[in-house]
Design a protein around this motif. Structure first.
Motif, PDB file in Angstrom:
ATOM      1  N   PHE A  71     -13.194 -42.693   2.576  1.00 25.72           N
ATOM      2  CA  PHE A  71     -12.368 -43.673   1.865  1.00 25.72           C
ATOM      3  C   PHE A  71     -11.883 -43.129   0.521  1.00 25.72           C
ATOM      4  O   PHE A  71     -11.492 -43.890  -0.363  1.00 25.72           O
ATOM      5  N   TYR A  86     -20.518 -46.286   2.922  1.00 23.74           N
ATOM      6  CA  TYR A  86     -19.758 -46.987   3.952  1.00 23.74           C
ATOM      7  C   TYR A  86     -20.734 -47.807   4.776  1.00 23.74           C
ATOM      8  O   TYR A  86     -21.720 -47.267   5.296  1.00 23.74           O
ATOM      9  N   TYR A 122     -17.744 -49.058   0.703  1.00 22.32           N
ATOM     10  CA  TYR A 122     -16.651 -49.620   1.492  1.00 22.32           C
ATOM     11  C   TYR A 122     -17.186 -50.230   2.782  1.00 22.32           C
ATOM     12  O   TYR A 122     -18.236 -49.836   3.283  1.00 22.32           O
ATOM     13  N   ASP A 124     -15.241 -52.274   6.452  1.00 28.24           N
ATOM     14  CA  ASP A 124     -13.983 -52.762   7.017  1.00 28.24           C
ATOM     15  C   ASP A 124     -14.272 -53.768   8.126  1.00 28.24           C
ATOM     16  O   ASP A 124     -15.393 -53.887   8.601  1.00 28.24           O
ATOM     17  N   THR A 160      -6.754 -53.915  10.425  1.00 23.48           N
ATOM     18  CA  THR A 160      -8.039 -53.700   9.754  1.00 23.48           C
ATOM     19  C   THR A 160      -7.889 -54.029   8.279  1.00 23.48           C
ATOM     20  O   THR A 160      -6.885 -53.659   7.659  1.00 23.48           O
ATOM     21  N   VAL A 162      -9.849 -53.362   4.699  1.00 21.65           N
ATOM     22  CA  VAL A 162     -10.860 -52.563   4.006  1.00 21.65           C
ATOM     23  C   VAL A 162     -11.260 -53.308   2.740  1.00 21.65           C
ATOM     24  O   VAL A 162     -10.405 -53.818   2.006  1.00 21.65           O
ATOM     25  N   ARG A 164     -14.151 -53.269  -0.745  1.00 19.87           N
ATOM     26  CA  ARG A 164     -14.959 -52.391  -1.589  1.00 19.87           C
ATOM     27  C   ARG A 164     -15.869 -53.232  -2.475  1.00 19.87           C
ATOM     28  O   ARG A 164     -15.460 -54.273  -2.993  1.00 19.87           O
TER      29      ARG A 164
END
Length: 172
Positions: A71, A86, A122, A124, A160, A162, A164
């Motif tokens: 990412f 992640y 991150y 998703d 999707t 994403v 954070r």
């Protein structure tokens, strides 16, 4: 009932695999069997980790995570040189939904990564997965991007999102 959070060890891995494969599939989740098995193997070999929610000896939820550079496009050039976290999987048994276990597990994973010096994480999800969106928001994740990914998201919008989470080092 006493709920405890533990980091996954080798004896937990068969139950973790079963939890992901039986409780994770729905119209929003992309869970290819070979990919899930490879991910659990990564946990077994220390390339990924998992935090588990256990109640009365039963696995009721789990979050798996790893360190990556995948990412980096969302980071400054200097930060992109360092690994970030992640969250790979977040799953709670269907009969345990609504208890806030998912967001609690995510917070536990964020804390474990922060102990490693990883403060940017991150995750998703399918753009339309409202339950995951709420869980992520409660754990401190914010949406940063949404894009078409029809091969991985064949239902609904095919997009999707994403997200954070940014934590701070101790003393900041």
């Amino acid at each position: 009932m006493t709920l405890e959070f533990v980091e996954a060890q080798a004896p937990h891995l068969p139950d973790l695999l079963a939890l992901i494969l039986t409780q994770g599939p729905n119209e929003w989740n992309w869970l290819p069997l070979d990919g899930v098995q490879a991910h659990v193997d990564d946990i077994a070999h220390g390339r990924a980790r998992a935090v588990l929610a256990v109640e009365q000896g039963q696995l009721v939820g789990a979050v798996t995570f790893c360190l990556t550079h995948d990412f980096s496009r969302y980071q400054s050039p200097a930060a992109a040189q360092r690994e970030h976290g992640y969250v790979c999987e977040a799953v709670v048994r269907v009969d345990q939904a609504g208890r806030g276990l998912g967001s609690q597990l995510l917070k536990q994973a964020l804390a474990l990564m922060a102990q490693q010096g990883v403060y940017t994480v991150y995750i998703d999800r399918h753009e339309e997965n409202a339950a995951s969106a709420g869980m992520m928001r409660k754990a401190g994740f914010v949406e940063i991007d949404t894009f078409a990914e029809p091969a991985r998201r064949p239902s609904g919008s095919g997009r999707t999102t994403v997200c954070r989470a940014q934590t701070s080092p101790p003393g900041r």
